[in-house]
Scaffold this active site. Structure first.
Site, PDB file in Angstrom:
ATOM      1  N   ASP A 197     -23.931  17.440 -21.911  1.00 63.59           N
ATOM      2  CA  ASP A 197     -23.829  17.246 -20.467  1.00 63.59           C
ATOM      3  C   ASP A 197     -25.037  16.435 -20.006  1.00 63.59           C
ATOM      4  OD1 ASP A 197     -25.555  19.469 -21.069  1.00 63.59           O
ATOM      5  OD2 ASP A 197     -25.507  20.028 -18.948  1.00 63.59           O
ATOM      6  N   GLU A 235     -26.525  22.478 -20.410  1.00 59.45           N
ATOM      7  CA  GLU A 235     -27.988  22.524 -20.487  1.00 59.45           C
ATOM      8  C   GLU A 235     -28.648  22.125 -19.168  1.00 59.45           C
ATOM      9  OE1 GLU A 235     -32.156  21.664 -21.339  1.00 59.45           O
ATOM     10  OE2 GLU A 235     -30.698  20.255 -20.517  1.00 59.45           O
TER      11      GLU A 235
HETATM   12 ZN   LIG Z   1     -32.012  17.440 -22.378  1.00 60.39          ZN
HETATM   13 ZN   LIG Z   2     -32.234  16.999 -19.268  1.00 53.53          ZN
END
Ligand SMILES: [Zn+2]
Ligand SMILES: [Zn+2]
Ligand SMILES: [Zn+2]
Ligand SMILES: [Zn+2]
Lengths: 475, 475
Positions: free
Chosen positions: B100, B167
């Site tokens: 992501d 993340e």
């Molecule tokens: Zn990263």
């Molecule tokens: Zn990042």
């Protein structure tokens, strides 16, 4: 001279007429700060103009030019000037008010529709935006004139009026108008005194006359260093952070007792003598009043004289906030690159922005130097206004005291306000005459807030008060 | 053992294949923080899953449950776990990355479309959102595996992988997955060491291995008193103002040299000995580097060791802002009724939120007491994370050092980062093994910023580095 008893009777009997008049006015959402409402402000000007003409005032709608708002060029709403009488043997009194209002939405927390006038019979409140600020007082003058018109009575004074539609948006265009019309041949030429009904009693019980207003000097202190916002993980403890320096500077301006720490600022103001303290001691006011109004047990003192002097005759410094720092909810780990602290000082005579600004700039520059930082400093004086104090023993005030006694059977509180009504100073300086602030509403009317109201009794007794004042000031 | 020379040759010859692979990935706007992009994150998971399967990885898409975002319930994007090999005589290495990305709009100030990969031949930059964070490094692993697959070569280690799609939005759901799969029989059972490629070199010149990350403790200090915002004209110098007390407290937390003024917080951290200082002295880094990155001549010291230790091995305290105060442009004369100061402390071992929070709370309460105010205080610890430091002499790091020397003919900088990558601690604690951060990109890649890029040479040499690391760590 006392007002005719028939006038006072007539006011009591015509309450419904006055309330209908206020209802019509409140239903026009004349919000001067909202471009989409500008046509309503103009509609309100026309309504008021017709009301004034119907009660015998010779009027003129004065265009005030244009304004840039939200990216469009808009015509300013016209001001209304008017006159009745030109008798050399009578005093000439100028009355001022405004027919624009603050914004209001039911969703702000109003219990009723803000642009409908609701008469709550249980409490006697007339609830609606503008009821107290300032449509009620303006229509109070109309009510007074209606009696004279309907009964063929001459006014005891020559009357001049000035009603504007931009008060809540900085009175744009008004200073120029007042200055121009104060000159020989102008609408306000020959005015002997001014009466403004656009503020409030100190409390909910005792009528007031107001003879002072604080001025203002507003500051923006900008500290910068990084070229942009930085990540506190990457840069924390590697660079000088502007927030640390700004917070340090802001912490040195005022203590939490209200004492201004900038050398020289407090020294400009005289110390109250016993006579002056007696005025404050005599005001109908309590610590409970201030704490109820503030919504917390947070008064600076349990001594009412000290608290009142803090608001009325001492300068105050308030920290308003910071532009450029993280201000949202939640947790953002930013090192803001450029932050601007905002604070202002309320001024009292003989302070002026010109006398205070250099002290503020010098002190902040000195303090910043002691920080020995690599950040840079910029200080801006954003805007300012002088304080105003009138002679409350002037015949204009004496007349209002007699009128108050006559209507309310009470001596009025002689108050100074902590805030500003800039037009007061404009009239005082342009005309060089005494200006009286003669409030109609109570301290809890909630001007600028939700559920604004004017008590029906204040509207009626206030109408009597304005009329009686014209008789008392005539002699 | 060294990587096969044919592999290194092959990487140089297949640059265009790798760039096309990265181009396809960048064109999928897999923004995890934007609900309307969630389908693109899932699309990206599917793309990566197919790429992994094509190069011989046995994979599984693991659902992570749901999430509330912008008022709707959304499925979290799946994580991808995978394996190649199960040879008891080989080490088992787990690699982690995320597919992501941060949000990006051309209007943010990008010179090119953020979700198109632009290869700027003049500078050798591959420009696009996610190029460096973290699609380039993730695809670096795919590139390595492609050579083995196409040439029928067995990997020198058993490989496990874990790629997530949340993340940039707090790695929701990942901790539970790692914990579960680390248990006997899980996908990560038997892992000997972890390698994460998701950070950056200290500069633009020298490869780095990262062995430490700071933790974080975030605080919200709320001072309140009035029942609502007050007008500074009416209330200035009559009540205790929450801003005055809050600013006073905030000014007592840190000095502008970065020294934390809360007793005990600095004392928790050891003083660097000469051996440790030598590490910082040896890093390829200059005061000019930090000042260029910060965009201002504002470094706390002219001594590079001090500045680097400030970021890497000392705690730092940053003041982020104030919630509830006036934060807009212009001049508003408000006394805010309730204000919350936000600040955070970056932690280093042996500090933990649990060891630091009580010191912070006690100090602020004590300081607040000295203010003798009628305002009230509330302190909240909003969130926290422990710091992490690995043994940089571990065989996992030694392998990465040899790999770096082999590819770059340079010894890597041994760095600690000032920020946090929480998943690092999750792996270290769940698996109880050494974790290596092996960055592919340079310090100026602009992850999370506009014009994010990965240098083509970093992508190619980085692919060689990841491959070589697998050989060096095998022995
Ligand atoms: Zn990263
Ligand atoms: Zn990042
Ligand atoms: Zn008003
Ligand atoms: Zn108003």
């Amino acid at each position: 001279m006392p007002a005719p008893p028939e006038f006072l009777d007539w006011v009591d009997k015509n309450a419904n007429t006055f309330i209908r008049r206020l209802k019509t006015a409140v239903e026009i959402p004349s919000v001067s700060g909202d471009a989409s409402r500008r046509k309503d402000v103009v509609r309100m000007a026309n309504f008021l103009n017709e009301e004034l003409k119907a009660v015998g005032v010779t009027t003129q709608l004065i265009p005030l030019g244009t304004q840039e708002i939200e990216g469009e060029t808009l015509d300013l709403p016209p001001a209304i000037v008017g006159r009745i009488g030109n008798d050399k043997n009578k005093k000439t009194i100028l009355v001022y008010g405004h027919f624009d209002v603050q914004p209001a939405f039911k969703s702000d927390g109003w219990d009723t529709e803000p642009f409908e006038l609701v008469h709550d019979e249980a409490t006697g409140r007339l609830i609606g935006r503008g009821a107290s600020d300032d449509k009620g007082p303006v229509l109070g003058w109309v009510n007074v004139l209606q009696w004279h018109r309907e009964n063929g009575k001459e006014l005891p004074v020559n009357l001049r009026c000035c009603f504007e539609g931009m008060e809540e948006s900085g009175s744009e265009g008004l200073d120029e108008l007042v200055l121009r019309e104060s000159k020989p041949g102008g609408w306000f030429d020959g005015v002997d005194a001014v009466c403004i009904s656009d503020n409030y009693w100190l409390n909910t019980r005792t009528p007031a006359l107001t003879y002072g207003l604080r001025g203002l000097s507003y500051y923006k202190v900008t500290v910068s260093g990084p070229g942009r916002d930085l990540h506190s993980g990457v840069f924390g403890r590697t660079v000088y952070e502007p927030m640390t320096d700004l917070i340090s500077i802001m912490s040195r301006l005022v203590d939490n007792r209200g004492n201004i720490l900038i050398p020289g600022v407090e020294d400009q103001v005289s110390i109250a003598d016993d006579d002056e303290k007696k005025i404050y001691a005599g005001l109908d006011y309590s610590i409970q009043d201030v704490e109820e109004a503030a919504g917390g047990k947070i008064a600076l003192s349990s001594d009412k004289v000290e608290v009142l002097m803090g608001r009325m005759r001492h300068p105050s410094l308030s920290l308003h906030g910071i532009e450029g720092a993280f201000s949202g909810v939640g947790a953002k780990t930013v090192i803001p690159g450029k932050v601007s602290g905002k604070f202002s000082i309320r001024l009292v005579p003989p302070q002026t922005p010109e006398s205070v600004d250099p002290l503020v700039v010098k002190y902040i520059e000195e303090q910043f130097k002691t920080l020995d930082t690599k950040s840079t400093l910029e200080i801006e004086c954003l805007h300012g206004g002088k304080p105003w104090v009138a002679d409350h023993n002037h015949w204009n005030f004496e007349a209002a005291k007699r009128a108050t006694w006559s209507v309310y059977k009470k001596l009025p509180d002689l108050t100074r306000e902590g805030g500003s009504i800039p037009v007061t100073l404009t009239f005082a300086e342009s005309l060089g005459v005494n200006v009286l602030l003669l409030p109609m509403g109570r301290g809890d009317d909630g001007a600028h807030s939700t559920n604004e109201k004017l008590d029906k009794s204040n509207y009626l007794e206030g109408t009597k008060l304005l009329g009686t004042y014209l008789y008392e000031v005539a002699t």
